[in-house]
Design a protein around this motif. Structure first.
Motif, PDB file in Angstrom:
ATOM      1  N   PHE A  67     -16.473  31.946  54.479  1.00  0.00           N
ATOM      2  CA  PHE A  67     -17.238  30.797  54.969  1.00  0.00           C
ATOM      3  C   PHE A  67     -16.412  29.565  55.310  1.00  0.00           C
ATOM      4  N   ARG A  68     -15.151  29.518  54.899  1.00  0.00           N
ATOM      5  CA  ARG A  68     -14.411  28.264  54.986  1.00  0.00           C
ATOM      6  C   ARG A  68     -14.202  27.772  56.416  1.00  0.00           C
ATOM      7  N   ASP A  69     -14.018  28.670  57.386  1.00  0.00           N
ATOM      8  CA  ASP A  69     -13.832  28.215  58.767  1.00  0.00           C
ATOM      9  C   ASP A  69     -15.118  27.613  59.322  1.00  0.00           C
ATOM     10  N   ALA A  70     -16.248  28.254  59.043  1.00  0.00           N
ATOM     11  CA  ALA A  70     -17.526  27.715  59.501  1.00  0.00           C
ATOM     12  C   ALA A  70     -17.784  26.351  58.868  1.00  0.00           C
ATOM     13  N   TRP A  71     -17.460  26.228  57.591  1.00  0.00           N
ATOM     14  CA  TRP A  71     -17.642  24.947  56.896  1.00  0.00           C
ATOM     15  C   TRP A  71     -16.724  23.882  57.488  1.00  0.00           C
ATOM     16  N   ARG A  72     -15.461  24.216  57.647  1.00  0.00           N
ATOM     17  CA  ARG A  72     -14.461  23.252  58.116  1.00  0.00           C
ATOM     18  C   ARG A  72     -14.777  22.743  59.517  1.00  0.00           C
TER      19      ARG A  72
END
Length: 228
Positions: free
Chosen positions: A93-98
């Motif tokens: 999920f980190r890319d979508a969050w970032r």
């Protein structure tokens, strides 16, 4: 964790509540991970200043987020809920969050298991005012080895240990979690707020504004076929 919900199927109701034209294909009403449904996002072109670009757009996508680096779409089977506490760092999920890839998931009702009797009792949860539910989510765009593009999404979740309603669900030893129901007036802000302010929106929806009712599985044949 929420793995089962009902999507909004009435096109006029969808458009009226979420102020966006629903996608041509709304998918089926009964949604489990890897099923197709819809999501609402802010178009990437909206920040270019083109007045012809709408503030929101609705897309067809897969329930269960597929990160851009995934080898196949089946990883979404394990990535349908994103813990708000770890979404910024977890690889799925980190890319979508970032990148601020937030979405609204249009829902009529979602289901959780009530274990207070010692057995899992499927329970249907809706808004008490009868309106559709807009859940906070993250979306991703993935291209398959064959070049096909797939949009996908996951529901964000928060701790529910002290929520008067949602603390009643899941197994006794499990952490109590709940999805994030967005207030109607927060939809645009949720889609446009800076990434560093995202956590401000991840708050529990008032228990008094939700209603829960046990579901008779026999009267809902097929509705719980994929319940684990």
């Amino acid at each position: 964790m929420c793995s089962h919900y009902e999507s909004v199927q009435d096109r006029a109701r969808y458009q009226r509540h979420f102020a966006v034209e629903p996608p041509a294909d709304l998918g089926r009403a009964d949604i489990w991970p890897l099923y197709a449904a819809s999501l609402i996002r802010r178009p990437p072109e909206a920040d270019a200043g083109d007045e012809a670009v709408p503030e929101r757009e609705a897309l067809s996508g897969q329930f269960g987020l597929v990160a851009h680096w995934a080898k196949d779409a089946s990883v979404g089977k394990r990535a349908y809920n994103a813990r708000s506490e770890t979404a910024a760092t977890k690889p799925s999920f980190r890319d979508a969050w970032r990148h601020g890839q937030r979405c609204i998931i249009p829902v009529e009702a979602f289901y959780e298991p009530d274990w207070r009797s010692g057995k899992a009792v499927p329970t249907r949860i809706v808004r008490a005012d009868g309106q559709p539910i807009g859940l906070a989510g993250l979306w991703s765009r993935w291209k398959s080895p064959a070049g096909e593009v797939l949009y996908s999404y996951a529901m964000l979740t928060i701790n529910a240990e002290h929520h008067a309603l949602m603390k009643n669900f899941h197994k006794p030893a499990d952490e109590k979690r709940m999805v994030v129901v967005l207030p109607n007036g927060a939809y645009d802000d949720w889609l446009t707020t800076p990434v560093e302010q995202t956590l401000d929106f991840l708050q529990p929806f008032p228990a008094g504004q939700l209603q829960a009712a046990a579901v008779d599985k026999k009267s809902k044949k097929g509705l719980f076929d994929e319940e684990g």
